[in-house]
Scaffold this active site. Structure first.
Site, PDB file in Angstrom:
ATOM      1  N   CYS A 167      -1.314 -30.329 -35.908  1.00 35.28           N
ATOM      2  CA  CYS A 167      -2.008 -30.833 -34.715  1.00 35.28           C
ATOM      3  C   CYS A 167      -1.236 -31.990 -34.089  1.00 35.28           C
ATOM      4  O   CYS A 167      -1.817 -32.975 -33.625  1.00 35.28           O
ATOM      5  CB  CYS A 167      -3.441 -31.270 -35.048  1.00 35.28           C
ATOM      6  N   GLN A 170      -4.564 -42.150 -40.211  1.00 38.45           N
ATOM      7  CA  GLN A 170      -3.513 -42.034 -41.210  1.00 38.45           C
ATOM      8  C   GLN A 170      -3.080 -43.374 -41.790  1.00 38.45           C
ATOM      9  O   GLN A 170      -2.183 -43.420 -42.625  1.00 38.45           O
ATOM     10  CB  GLN A 170      -2.296 -41.326 -40.596  1.00 38.45           C
ATOM     11  N   HIS A 201      -1.601 -37.523 -32.587  1.00 39.59           N
ATOM     12  CA  HIS A 201      -2.327 -36.324 -32.995  1.00 39.59           C
ATOM     13  C   HIS A 201      -2.994 -35.739 -31.753  1.00 39.59           C
ATOM     14  O   HIS A 201      -3.304 -36.451 -30.804  1.00 39.59           O
ATOM     15  CB  HIS A 201      -3.373 -36.723 -34.041  1.00 39.59           C
ATOM     16  N   ASP A 256      -5.808 -45.359 -33.318  1.00 37.82           N
ATOM     17  CA  ASP A 256      -6.205 -44.273 -34.211  1.00 37.82           C
ATOM     18  C   ASP A 256      -5.731 -44.642 -35.612  1.00 37.82           C
ATOM     19  O   ASP A 256      -4.534 -44.615 -35.908  1.00 37.82           O
ATOM     20  CB  ASP A 256      -5.561 -42.973 -33.724  1.00 37.82           C
ATOM     21  N   LYS A 292     -10.197 -39.182 -44.980  1.00 34.93           N
ATOM     22  CA  LYS A 292      -8.806 -39.587 -45.172  1.00 34.93           C
ATOM     23  C   LYS A 292      -8.689 -40.728 -46.186  1.00 34.93           C
ATOM     24  O   LYS A 292      -7.586 -41.111 -46.571  1.00 34.93           O
ATOM     25  CB  LYS A 292      -8.197 -40.056 -43.847  1.00 34.93           C
TER      26      LYS A 292
END
Length: 586
Positions: free
Chosen positions: A544, A383, A303, A380, A406
């Site tokens: 993004c 997700q 991202h 990260d 999220k």
């Protein structure tokens, strides 16, 4: 079918669930789908039907191999004998799970449980199940390849006959008699008040979960309760409300610690979200330790939030960014990754799951390789955290970041895991109140972590909301969520592959519920607008994540993304709407 014998169960199970993926092919012609007017409003009561609705047994398999993601331990549940570190779910006591995404569907064997999709008319009877009237061959090599990667060794019920569906019902009854408990998706949908609305006169189908998830009533209530009863600043007052607010805030920190498997609450820092968390690490640890000529390694799937902050600090410090390539499926090329690493590698930044393609990266293995070169690793988890059990200690990560919104929590709150051994080396992120021990005009001494990184009045109410969201996920059981979402991913992949001309972007063997696609001669924003008119919310654009899409040869995609409250009926609505959009003049 009045009495089910063990031999019958064995025979039926063998045929229904252990067929090779190409044993039953899809119909050659597309099966007509009902117009939206014939689809029952999602989240509303449905008429009684005579067969189970997408019920399927989820069984425990072995532990993932060394290249797979380790399984965390959400609540304190003892490991199952002989099952490694696989957790049992609080919603399914005693039932172990092997999370989907590690080699596809969980393997069969062991104690089964059932996850039931709601009783919507699109799956209300055998005749209404797409593909129930026959089978055919002739699938292209490309489609067969995708089927093999998404449906290894199992028949999903697509192409099943009415007799087979009745036999599946008999199996369900037999397993239910053995004490298994269903997860009621209709009840889950009832927890999310926003799903009750209609958009342009159509029931809302929220398929934009990779952008943000909706909030259960328990999260909304927790935030309201805080403002109605406990609102106060924290840590710096002796009165009752301050004590209650402090307790609520620090309780949320403890919940995050337990949820991601950190060793101490000191390792959990609250921030506004993943973007701020990555900026914190890049502009503290990165700015302090990067030297001219050092290298920052990122994947092609990142991202922008895990690219731009590193570009900024690299430019400032004279460091270089090296990019891990991906193959045509959108999977990391591990051999190339190992070639990129070297003595100048100081930081490796990896998304655990791609927001644009859905690819799950083998971050455990990649972290271990990076450690051989003395590099620090940031993961990260924006997700992944709502879909895959995470244990940061088992991952070996130095930093882990995720956003509350999220995972059914509020916007404006997230968390950064900073390994405790690094606390003395990472300088403060911002200056102000709460992060200090003593201040004079000549010098300031700082508090210990996590206060050291939380200057000023924090987002107390939304931290409380995040804690409530993690409570909600724990009640359902993250492995159960993962299993249901993988079922939706399989079904959605199958349905979209039936649409002539549609191209799926990102066909990795290991995915979360992202179904990015493009249609010939149709702009993605146009598709998004038409879907909105059908009450279907998807994301269209570059998400993004422009480098990953350009690697796949596109600038933008339409991105339906799945969560626990979505249904196969909503996927049918999506597929039907896409077919109608195809017929519109360009």
């Amino acid at each position: 079918m009045d009495e089910i014998t063990p031999d019958m169960i064995s025979r039926i199970a063998s045929r229904l669930y252990n067929e090779p993926p190409n044993a039953k092919a899809l119909p050659a012609a597309e099966t007509p789908l009902p117009e939206p007017s014939s689809v029952a409003p999602t989240g509303m009561p449905s008429p009684p039907v005579s067969v189970p609705h997408n019920s399927f047994p989820v069984h425990s398999g072995g532990m993932p191999g060394p290249s797979a993601l380790p399984v965390g331990s959400p609540p304190a549940v003892p490991p199952n004998p002989g099952m490694g570190n696989l957790p049992t779910s609080p919603s399914f006591p005693g039932v172990p799970f092997s999370p989907p995404g590690f080699g596809g569907v969980p393997s069969f064997g062991g104690t089964p449980t059932f996850i039931h999709a709601p009783a919507f008319p699109a799956h209300g009877s055998a005749a209404e199940v797409p593909g129930a009237q026959g089978t055919s061959g002739g699938l292209s090599a490309f489609v067969q390849s995708i089927r093999a990667s998404h449906f290894p060794g199992r028949n999903n019920g697509l192409g099943a006959t009415a007799v087979e569906l009745r036999e599946r019902q008999a199996l369900n009854k037999q397993y239910s008699a053995q004490g298994s408990r269903p997860m009621d998706v209709n009840a889950v949908r009832g927890d999310f008040p926003i799903l009750r609305q209609r958009v342009h006169g159509k029931p809302l189908a929220w398929l934009d979960n990779a952008a943000t998830t909706q909030k259960p009533q328990s999260v909304i209530d927790a935030i309201s309760h805080f403002y109605e009863n406990d609102n106060s600043n924290i840590h710096r007052a002796a009165h009752t409300l301050a004590a209650r607010a402090t307790d609520a805030y620090e309780s949320a920190r403890q919940k995050v610690q337990a949820f991601i498997g950190a060793s101490s609450v000191k390792e959990i820092v609250f921030v506004r979200g993943t973007t701020e968390g990555i900026n914190l690490i890049a502009k503290t640890y990165g700015a302090k330790f990067l030297q001219p000529g050092d290298e920052i390694v990122l994947s092609n799937l990142e991202h922008h939030a895990n690219i731009v902050p590193w570009q900024m600090v690299a430019k400032e410090k004279g460091a270089h960014i090296r990019v891990i390539p991906v193959n045509d499926r959108g999977e990391i090329m591990m051999e190339e990754y190992q070639k990129i690493l070297g003595p100048r590698t100081k930081i490796v930044g990896l998304t655990q799951a791609s927001n644009s393609l859905g690819t799950i990266l083998p971050v455990h293995e990649m972290t271990q390789i990076a450690k051989r070169y003395g590099a620090r690793v940031l993961i990260d988890g924006a997700q992944s955290v709502a879909h895959i059990p995470v244990n940061v200690q088992e991952l070996g990560a130095d930093f882990f970041v995720f956003s509350g919104h999220k995972i059914f929590g509020p916007t404006g709150i997230g968390a950064v895991y900073i390994k405790e051994e690094l606390h003395d080396f990472v300088p403060p992120w911002q200056g102000g109140g709460n992060m200090i021990r003593n201040v004079t005009f000549e010098e300031t001494s700082y508090s210990e972590a996590p206060a050291k990184f939380e200057a000023g009045t924090p987002n107390i109410a939304d931290a409380v909301g995040l804690g409530a969201a993690l409570d909600y996920v724990n009640r359902l059981g993250l492995p159960n969520i993962a299993a249901y979402e993988h079922h939706l991913l399989e079904y959605g992949t199958e349905q979209l592959l039936r649409i002539n001309g549609l191209r799926l972007i990102g066909t990795a063997r290991e995915k979360v519920g992202v179904l990015s696609f493009v249609l010939p001669s149709k702009r993605t924003e146009e598709i998004g607008r038409h879907l909105d008119q059908e009450g279907i919310a998807v994301r269209s654009g570059h998400h993004c994540s422009q480098p990953s899409l350009r690697r796949m040869g596109v600038e933008t995609t339409v991105r339906p993304s799945l969560s626990i409250y979505n249904t196969c009926s909503e996927i049918d609505r999506l597929a039907d709407a896409i077919r109608r959009i195809q017929r519109l003049p360009s």
